[in-house]
Write a protein that holds these residues in place. Structure first.
Motif, PDB file in Angstrom:
ATOM      1  N   GLU A  63      -6.541  -3.498   2.361  1.00  0.00           N
ATOM      2  CA  GLU A  63      -5.596  -2.601   1.693  1.00  0.00           C
ATOM      3  C   GLU A  63      -6.287  -1.823   0.581  1.00  0.00           C
ATOM      4  O   GLU A  63      -6.092  -0.614   0.431  1.00  0.00           O
ATOM      5  CB  GLU A  63      -4.410  -3.393   1.133  1.00  0.00           C
ATOM      6  CG  GLU A  63      -3.315  -3.679   2.145  1.00  0.00           C
ATOM      7  CD  GLU A  63      -2.041  -4.162   1.484  1.00  0.00           C
ATOM      8  OE1 GLU A  63      -2.124  -4.646   0.334  1.00  0.00           O
ATOM      9  OE2 GLU A  63      -0.971  -4.063   2.099  1.00  0.00           O
ATOM     10  N   GLU A  64      -7.097  -2.511  -0.200  1.00  0.00           N
ATOM     11  CA  GLU A  64      -7.810  -1.848  -1.294  1.00  0.00           C
ATOM     12  C   GLU A  64      -8.860  -0.885  -0.762  1.00  0.00           C
ATOM     13  O   GLU A  64      -9.045   0.209  -1.301  1.00  0.00           O
ATOM     14  CB  GLU A  64      -8.460  -2.893  -2.200  1.00  0.00           C
ATOM     15  CG  GLU A  64      -9.081  -2.312  -3.460  1.00  0.00           C
ATOM     16  CD  GLU A  64      -9.617  -3.368  -4.397  1.00  0.00           C
ATOM     17  OE1 GLU A  64     -10.119  -3.008  -5.478  1.00  0.00           O
ATOM     18  OE2 GLU A  64      -9.540  -4.568  -4.050  1.00  0.00           O
TER      19      GLU A  64
ATOM     20  N   LYS B 174     -13.441  -6.811  -1.621  1.00  0.00           N
ATOM     21  CA  LYS B 174     -12.222  -6.009  -1.520  1.00  0.00           C
ATOM     22  C   LYS B 174     -11.563  -6.226  -0.166  1.00  0.00           C
ATOM     23  O   LYS B 174     -12.224  -6.220   0.873  1.00  0.00           O
ATOM     24  CB  LYS B 174     -12.530  -4.523  -1.723  1.00  0.00           C
ATOM     25  CG  LYS B 174     -12.971  -4.169  -3.142  1.00  0.00           C
ATOM     26  CD  LYS B 174     -13.292  -2.699  -3.265  1.00  0.00           C
ATOM     27  CE  LYS B 174     -13.481  -2.292  -4.724  1.00  0.00           C
ATOM     28  NZ  LYS B 174     -14.563  -3.023  -5.395  1.00  0.00           N
TER      29      LYS B 174
ATOM     30  N   TYR C  57      -7.018   2.174   0.459  1.00  0.00           N
ATOM     31  CA  TYR C  57      -6.441   2.919  -0.663  1.00  0.00           C
ATOM     32  C   TYR C  57      -7.510   3.701  -1.429  1.00  0.00           C
ATOM     33  O   TYR C  57      -7.300   4.860  -1.804  1.00  0.00           O
ATOM     34  CB  TYR C  57      -5.733   1.946  -1.601  1.00  0.00           C
ATOM     35  CG  TYR C  57      -5.089   2.594  -2.805  1.00  0.00           C
ATOM     36  CD1 TYR C  57      -3.895   3.300  -2.690  1.00  0.00           C
ATOM     37  CD2 TYR C  57      -5.669   2.493  -4.061  1.00  0.00           C
ATOM     38  CE1 TYR C  57      -3.305   3.892  -3.795  1.00  0.00           C
ATOM     39  CE2 TYR C  57      -5.087   3.077  -5.170  1.00  0.00           C
ATOM     40  CZ  TYR C  57      -3.904   3.774  -5.037  1.00  0.00           C
ATOM     41  OH  TYR C  57      -3.330   4.364  -6.137  1.00  0.00           O
ATOM     42  N   LEU C  58      -8.675   3.077  -1.640  1.00  0.00           N
ATOM     43  CA  LEU C  58      -9.719   3.712  -2.440  1.00  0.00           C
ATOM     44  C   LEU C  58     -10.689   4.545  -1.609  1.00  0.00           C
ATOM     45  O   LEU C  58     -11.038   5.669  -1.986  1.00  0.00           O
ATOM     46  CB  LEU C  58     -10.509   2.652  -3.210  1.00  0.00           C
ATOM     47  CG  LEU C  58      -9.786   1.931  -4.340  1.00  0.00           C
ATOM     48  CD1 LEU C  58     -10.682   0.856  -4.935  1.00  0.00           C
ATOM     49  CD2 LEU C  58      -9.356   2.911  -5.423  1.00  0.00           C
TER      50      LEU C  58
ATOM     51  N   LEU D   4       0.824  -1.202   0.000  1.00  0.00           N
ATOM     52  CA  LEU D   4       0.000   0.000   0.000  1.00  0.00           C
ATOM     53  C   LEU D   4       0.862   1.257   0.000  1.00  0.00           C
ATOM     54  O   LEU D   4       0.537   2.243  -0.676  1.00  0.00           O
ATOM     55  CB  LEU D   4      -0.924  -0.010   1.221  1.00  0.00           C
ATOM     56  CG  LEU D   4      -1.857   1.191   1.388  1.00  0.00           C
ATOM     57  CD1 LEU D   4      -2.757   1.351   0.177  1.00  0.00           C
ATOM     58  CD2 LEU D   4      -2.696   1.037   2.653  1.00  0.00           C
TER      59      LEU D   4
END
Length: 456
Positions: free
Chosen positions: A330-331, A327, A334-335, A123
């Motif tokens: 980490e995703e 998801k 991040y998003l 990340l």
């Protein structure tokens, strides 16, 4: 939203509290016998899509030119539009934009101290690379384009005011202050476009955009209904020989079938749908969104609606969630800027750094082999696989299950082979294991491979 045709049939949009932004909440108990479960309907005319940007009377012409030149893609087009509309004092989108969050908790918004805590993770690397890429794109393209769009908006506003002054007798006071109004700019932003504006638009798009299956006729209006349809009388009066008339009828029939097929197909377009985009994420969500092309489900053609899977299970005042997809944390961080405790979709990314690969012995040859075999240098592992470490089954129940596994054999061209003893201990995918084996090859093994490739 109400003024533009949106229908909140059993919900409302309000703040979640605790600095969590806004969400969609149920406002009505299920009616006896109600089965549709539709709680919100939004006309697709309200969606912020690339087509909507290109059709905008103020910024559309310039955006269309940029798009045709290949200077911007669909996503950047929407981001530019959001930045320009946010800067315009008299924007028609102001009520919607004012409801959107102004900051985010995603890693792209982290301070240097906060980001340092992620150092060593995938990340961290992804965030640093994306920040540099966005800063470069902003400096080289985005800043100038947004300022150009705002200037186009200002020029259009001045022209409109000149027309109004021409149509109606301007008062002496208006004429007196007209130069001052022009010098300050009409409808233009008074502050400079900064990188944070681009960061905001990027976050708005990636946290709220949906992949919308739009009807073909909605994406390409005019292609389906503007074509002249030949009738039988037209054919009879054409003066063609009989066999040619039959050919024309057959071609017209085929064209009609193709037109009907084209009308029913969907084209996937990314965009923001005000109202629907306020739904928050939950792994066990009870709602989903659908597109109603002809109005069968909602009575509103070309609309998107929010539907409850089980309306009886949603209490009045409860938040209505949707699922953003499978998801990992980490995703999500991040998003979207949040993580989920005990996330069932969480995973661990394992990768072999390219920098380390370049430092090993015979690196060039091994990298060439990996390129030929399309080797994977990383893989995603569900964290649940690592609950008991990389090897071993610790629970007695699992040990009993392992004993009861029936033996099986695999075959090759040379006959039956013995099943490897480590088969049930392999955690990594086979593609990643093949990559690791290639990296671990010794010089004499590389020579054998080179010899085999030479013979081929």
């Amino acid at each position: 939203m109400d003024a533009n045709g949106a229908d909140l049939r059993g919900c409302t949009i309000r703040a979640c509290g605790g600095g969590k932004g806004s969400g969609v909440f149920s406002t009505a108990a299920p009616e006896p016998g109600a089965t549709d479960g539709v709680v919100m309907v939004v006309p697709l005319d309200l969606a912020v899509t690339p087509m909507r940007v290109l059709q905008d009377p103020l910024v559309g012409p310039r955006c269309r030119a940029l798009f045709e030149e290949g200077g911007v893609d669909d996503r950047l087009l929407v981001m530019l539009f959001l930045m320009a509309e946010r800067r315009r004092p008299g924007s028609l989108w102001k009520p919607y934009l004012d409801m959107l969050p102004s900051t985010f908790g995603s890693s792209l918004w982290f301070s240097e101290e906060e980001l340092a805590e992620l150092e060593g993770t995938t990340l961290y690397r992804a965030t640093v690379i994306q920040r540099k890429s966005m800063q470069s794109l902003f400096d080289e393209k985005v800043k100038g384009l947004v300022e150009e769009l705002l200037h186009a908006d200002e020029s259009a506003s001045v022209i409109m005011l000149v027309i109004l002054l021409t149509l109606y007798d301007a008062s002496p006071l208006m004429l007196k202050y007209w130069p001052v109004v022009c010098s300050q700019g009409i409808g233009a932003s008074s502050t400079e476009v900064v990188f944070e504006d681009f960061l905001w638009a990027n976050s708005i798009f990636w946290t709220r955009a949906l992949n919308i299956p739009l009807p073909h006729s909605y994406v390409f209006p005019g292609l389906c209904g503007d074509q002249h349809t030949r009738t039988d009388d037209d054919v009879c009066d054409s003066g063609l020989p009989a066999h040619q008339e039959t050919d024309v009828k057959a071609k017209d029939s085929t064209a009609d079938e193709n037109s009907k097929s084209r009308n029913t197909e969907s084209i996937w377009v990314e965009g923001l749908v005000p109202g629907i985009d306020f739904c928050n994420h939950n792994v066990k969500a009870l709602a989903t969104w659908e597109v109603d092309s002809v109005g069968n489900a909602t009575g509103v053609p070309a609309s998107m609606y929010l539907m409850l899977a089980d309306k009886s299970s949603v209490e009045v005042g409860a938040e209505i969630y949707i699922n953003y997809g499978n998801k990992g944390n980490e995703e999500l961080l991040y998003l979207y800027g949040f993580v989920i405790d005990n996330n069932p979709d969480d995973f661990l990314m394992v990768h072999y750094p390219v920098e380390a690969l370049r430092q090993i012995q015979s690196a060039d040859i091994k990298m060439r082999l990996l390129e030929i075999q399309k080797g994977e240098l990383r893989c995603l592992l569900p964290r649940s696989l690592l609950d008991n470490g990389f090897f071993g089954i610790h629970s007695s129940e699992d040990k009993d299950n392992k004993k009861n596994i029936s033996p099986f054999s695999s075959y090759s061209w040379s006959g039956q082979r013995k099943v490897p003893s480590y088969l049930h201990k392999i955690v990594f995918p086979q593609e990643f294991m093949s990559t690791l084996r290639t990296i671990a090859m010794q010089d004499h093994e590389l020579e054998q491979v080179a010899s085999l490739l030479g013979e081929v």
